[in-house]
Design a protein around this motif. Sequence first.
Motif, mmCIF file in Angstrom:
data_model
loop_
_atom_site.group_PDB
_atom_site.id
_atom_site.type_symbol
_atom_site.label_atom_id
_atom_site.label_comp_id
_atom_site.label_asym_id
_atom_site.label_seq_id
_atom_site.Cartn_x
_atom_site.Cartn_y
_atom_site.Cartn_z
ATOM 1 N N UNK A 38 0.844 -1.193 0.000
ATOM 2 C CA UNK A 38 0.000 0.000 0.000
ATOM 3 C C UNK A 38 0.878 1.241 0.000
ATOM 4 N N UNK A 39 0.550 2.193 -0.849
ATOM 5 C CA UNK A 39 1.263 3.461 -0.929
ATOM 6 C C UNK A 39 0.388 4.557 -0.334
ATOM 7 N N UNK A 40 0.985 5.446 0.451
ATOM 8 C CA UNK A 40 0.221 6.542 1.030
ATOM 9 C C UNK A 40 1.140 7.498 1.764
ATOM 10 N N UNK A 41 0.582 8.235 2.727
ATOM 11 C CA UNK A 41 1.398 9.159 3.515
ATOM 12 C C UNK A 41 0.742 9.353 4.869
ATOM 13 N N UNK A 42 1.546 9.647 5.861
ATOM 14 C CA UNK A 42 1.070 9.627 7.246
ATOM 15 C C UNK A 42 0.102 10.750 7.589
ATOM 16 N N UNK A 73 3.681 -0.627 3.887
ATOM 17 C CA UNK A 73 3.193 0.724 3.668
ATOM 18 C C UNK A 73 4.364 1.541 3.138
ATOM 19 N N UNK A 74 4.255 2.010 1.903
ATOM 20 C CA UNK A 74 5.333 2.788 1.284
ATOM 21 C C UNK A 74 4.892 4.245 1.231
ATOM 22 N N UNK A 75 5.639 5.119 1.921
ATOM 23 C CA UNK A 75 5.259 6.522 1.942
ATOM 24 C C UNK A 75 5.516 7.183 0.596
ATOM 25 N N UNK A 85 8.493 9.219 12.580
ATOM 26 C CA UNK A 85 7.069 9.429 12.263
ATOM 27 C C UNK A 85 6.478 8.180 11.622
ATOM 28 N N UNK A 86 7.214 7.592 10.704
ATOM 29 C CA UNK A 86 6.765 6.376 10.029
ATOM 30 C C UNK A 86 6.612 5.228 11.024
ATOM 31 N N UNK A 87 7.566 5.094 11.939
ATOM 32 C CA UNK A 87 7.510 4.030 12.946
ATOM 33 C C UNK A 87 6.276 4.180 13.830
ATOM 34 N N UNK A 88 6.010 5.379 14.262
ATOM 35 C CA UNK A 88 4.839 5.631 15.107
ATOM 36 C C UNK A 88 3.548 5.355 14.333
ATOM 37 N N UNK A 99 6.754 -0.051 7.488
ATOM 38 C CA UNK A 99 6.753 1.222 6.783
ATOM 39 C C UNK A 99 8.048 1.365 6.012
ATOM 40 N N UNK A 100 7.945 1.799 4.768
ATOM 41 C CA UNK A 100 9.125 1.969 3.926
ATOM 42 C C UNK A 100 9.194 3.394 3.396
#
Length: 168
Positions: A38-42, A73-75, A85-88, A99-100
């Motif tokens: 899945x691609x997205x952003x936090x 999850x690929x930002x 931020x990605x880890x949280x 998270x990648x």
Amino acid sequence: MDVLMWSREPIGGPFALVDQSGRARTDADYRGKHLLVYFGFTTCPDICPTDLYQISRALELLGDDAEKVQPLFITLDPERDGLSRLAEYVAAYHPRLVGLTGEPDAIRKTADAYRLFYEKVASPGGGYTVDHSAFIYLMDPSGRYLGFFPPGTTAERMLTILKPHLAR
């Protein structure tokens, strides 16, 4: 869309990114498991959290079979989505969600391999958001594209597709 629906061109492929703990990761690290990519952003306000929640629910509903599936999850926003931020963010959904992130060129190359649309869009009053297609890609244990789940797919629907693949 035809490419995704009818596999008219290859979908997916090699990537070299970094996980939320700072460890270099490639697609080869996940061989032997089905992938939900899945691609997205936090800071996505709606579709990303909804889809990630459904992926997490699907993993829970799979029980022991969830070990055969690796969610990724690929930002698409490496500028704001640093490692902490990605880890949280991924920890809020499921402990196995990885998270990648990476350099913008590496993310672009990965998104292009998945035929994913995304672009940075200025927001009124400053700042920006990221418009993007929101598919959940299903890959087999060898990295071959099997299909996609459209935005808003429920965990129960994912199970009807996943279970036969996991039983093979």
